[in-house]
Design a protein around this motif. Sequence first.
Motif, PDB file in Angstrom:
ATOM      1  N   ALA A 171      -2.220  -8.917   3.955  1.00 19.54           N
ATOM      2  CA  ALA A 171      -0.916  -8.987   4.629  1.00 19.54           C
ATOM      3  C   ALA A 171      -0.141 -10.209   4.159  1.00 19.54           C
ATOM      4  O   ALA A 171      -0.729 -11.231   3.778  1.00 19.54           O
ATOM      5  CB  ALA A 171      -1.110  -9.054   6.138  1.00 19.54           C
ATOM      6  N   SER A 176      -7.626  -5.571   5.815  1.00 17.65           N
ATOM      7  CA  SER A 176      -6.318  -5.419   5.150  1.00 17.65           C
ATOM      8  C   SER A 176      -5.854  -6.721   4.499  1.00 17.65           C
ATOM      9  O   SER A 176      -6.326  -7.810   4.836  1.00 17.65           O
ATOM     10  CB  SER A 176      -5.261  -5.025   6.181  1.00 17.65           C
ATOM     11  N   VAL A 218      -2.497  -2.467  11.865  1.00 20.91           N
ATOM     12  CA  VAL A 218      -3.292  -3.056  10.778  1.00 20.91           C
ATOM     13  C   VAL A 218      -4.788  -2.802  10.994  1.00 20.91           C
ATOM     14  O   VAL A 218      -5.297  -2.941  12.105  1.00 20.91           O
ATOM     15  CB  VAL A 218      -3.003  -4.582  10.717  1.00 20.91           C
ATOM     16  N   SER A 267       5.028  -5.108  -0.926  1.00 16.42           N
ATOM     17  CA  SER A 267       3.999  -4.270  -0.295  1.00 16.42           C
ATOM     18  C   SER A 267       3.462  -3.281  -1.329  1.00 16.42           C
ATOM     19  O   SER A 267       4.081  -3.036  -2.362  1.00 16.42           O
ATOM     20  CB  SER A 267       4.553  -3.552   0.937  1.00 16.42           C
ATOM     21  N   LYS A 300       3.197  -0.946   4.016  1.00 10.70           N
ATOM     22  CA  LYS A 300       4.126  -0.850   5.154  1.00 10.70           C
ATOM     23  C   LYS A 300       4.781  -2.206   5.331  1.00 10.70           C
ATOM     24  O   LYS A 300       4.081  -3.227   5.427  1.00 10.70           O
ATOM     25  CB  LYS A 300       3.374  -0.520   6.443  1.00 10.70           C
ATOM     26  N   SER A 301       6.103  -2.228   5.421  1.00  6.49           N
ATOM     27  CA  SER A 301       6.816  -3.486   5.594  1.00  6.49           C
ATOM     28  C   SER A 301       7.596  -3.449   6.902  1.00  6.49           C
ATOM     29  O   SER A 301       8.419  -2.560   7.112  1.00  6.49           O
ATOM     30  CB  SER A 301       7.759  -3.706   4.409  1.00  6.49           C
ATOM     31  N   ALA A 346       2.552  -1.873  13.020  1.00  7.20           N
ATOM     32  CA  ALA A 346       1.898  -1.662  11.717  1.00  7.20           C
ATOM     33  C   ALA A 346       0.530  -0.996  11.876  1.00  7.20           C
ATOM     34  O   ALA A 346       0.082  -0.264  11.009  1.00  7.20           O
ATOM     35  CB  ALA A 346       1.756  -3.000  10.999  1.00  7.20           C
ATOM     36  N   ASP A 400      -1.088  -4.630   1.778  1.00  6.58           N
ATOM     37  CA  ASP A 400      -1.107  -3.419   2.621  1.00  6.58           C
ATOM     38  C   ASP A 400       0.010  -3.488   3.656  1.00  6.58           C
ATOM     39  O   ASP A 400       0.627  -2.477   3.979  1.00  6.58           O
ATOM     40  CB  ASP A 400      -2.457  -3.307   3.349  1.00  6.58           C
ATOM     41  N   TYR A 401       0.236  -4.702   4.179  1.00  5.28           N
ATOM     42  CA  TYR A 401       1.248  -4.885   5.239  1.00  5.28           C
ATOM     43  C   TYR A 401       2.056  -6.153   4.969  1.00  5.28           C
ATOM     44  O   TYR A 401       1.479  -7.190   4.619  1.00  5.28           O
ATOM     45  CB  TYR A 401       0.568  -5.013   6.613  1.00  5.28           C
TER      46      TYR A 401
END
Length: 375
Positions: free
Chosen positions: A190, A188, A184, A283, A289-290, A182, A264-265
């Motif tokens: 998550a 972020s 990160v 997400s 992003k997953s 990811a 975000d993640y």
Amino acid sequence: MRTRAALAVEAGKPLVVTEVELEGPRAGEVLVEVKATGICHTDDFTLSGADPEGLFPAILGHEGAGIVVDVGPGVTSVKKGDHVIPLYTPECRACPSCLSRKTNLCTAIRATQGQGLMPDGTSRFSIGKDKIHHYMGCSTFANFTVLPEIAVAKVNPDAPFDKICYIGCGVTTGIGAVINTARVEIGSTAIVFGLGGIGLNVIQGLRLAGADMIIGVDLNNDKKEWGERFGMTHFVNPKEVGDDIVPYLVNLTKRGADQIGGADYTFDCTGNTKVMRQALEASHRGWGKSVVIGVAGAGQEIATRPFQLVTGRSWMGTAFGGARGRTDVPRIVDWYMEGKIEIDPMITHTMPLDDINRGFELMHSGESIRSVVLY
Ligand SMILES: NC(=O)C1=CN([C@@H]2O[C@H](COP(=O)(O)OP(=O)(O)OC[C@H]3O[C@@H](n4cnc5c(N)ncnc54)[C@H](O)[C@@H]3O)[C@@H](O)[C@H]2O)C=CC1
Ligand SMILES: N[C@@H](CCC(=O)N[C@@H](CSC=O)C(=O)NCC(=O)O)C(=O)O
Ligand SMILES: [Zn+2]
Ligand SMILES: [Zn+2]
């Protein structure tokens, strides 16, 4: 030689602890005395019969640590006495995948590994005339095992086997998913679905990466305390939220001027394809992003509306946290030795090989985070 091993005789049956024959290392191979091995959910997945690549009889186990006790002809990168962690994702440094610098999925020996065999197409394990399959190229549920040289990482000899065995899968997968896959950034948001042996390591990876909001999702309320122990800031039990957890999570992640919401993640650490969809859809529109970490059974598929991707979400996956084993695993062992990452509290149970089936029962009941077999 002979070695004690926990044998997976057939799908869905408990392992049988017995003696098996083990042939010594051939060219490019090493013999390792396994000192400790974790029990990962993937071992259980294969034992259950859900793994399309599952073969029986086999010696499972892929999260070990031990000592090189013999080397075959031509081995140069390790020697007798070296402390090593077996790698189910090897690193040959010469195949197109290794040379691409775009993936950790070395292809040098993947075909034979998937057939439960050593790179020359044969097995080192047997009982009488019957061949026993290797598993994920590791077979750490045997006290001694043979591995290709490219599938061992040489590590700090001061590091304790009973803890660093977990770096052979769970720790590296979880932390690596955050850092390598990811990528990160500090600040972020998550969401981590499934707070088991992998999910908690994703959480500690997010803490290392400086994530601001770390939401943990699990059906088991006992996991709230576990998540908080490693940096989780919010806990959600889907059973307490109602029909659809996605709008709930999207709302929870609305911050400041950004009222769109979505993390975000997001990370799936359950292996449940419905959860994988929830993770993608929770997400953030435009950039979320997953990451799929969980392993799903034969025949299962993921689905979503393509619009979820059209509107900027990315669905990605990771094996072994994107780590290049021989390069990255020794560094992760050093991080542990330097106190940068935690492992000890996650190893909730240890047992001798004779009690290995208890480790699987503890996983099923949700009582353990990681069980480790000590030889
Ligand atoms: N991609 C890779 O390289 C790797 C993948 N895996 C896979 O990762 C997954 C997790 O492994 P472990 O952490 O060892 O398993 P685990 O059994 O320790 O943890 C799973 C957690 O998910 C929770 N859970 C189950 N269903 C849920 C749902 N519907 N919603 C929310 N939470 C739910 C459980 O309560 C449990 O806390 C497995 O599928 C395993 O095969 C494991 C290692 C490496
Ligand atoms: N063999 C299975 C899927 C099993 C799987 O996805 N394994 C992961 C590691 S899970 C570790 O605990 C993995 O690294 N996969 C990459 C690989 O090359 O095997 C199937 O056929 O579905
Ligand atoms: Zn694993
Ligand atoms: Zn390679």
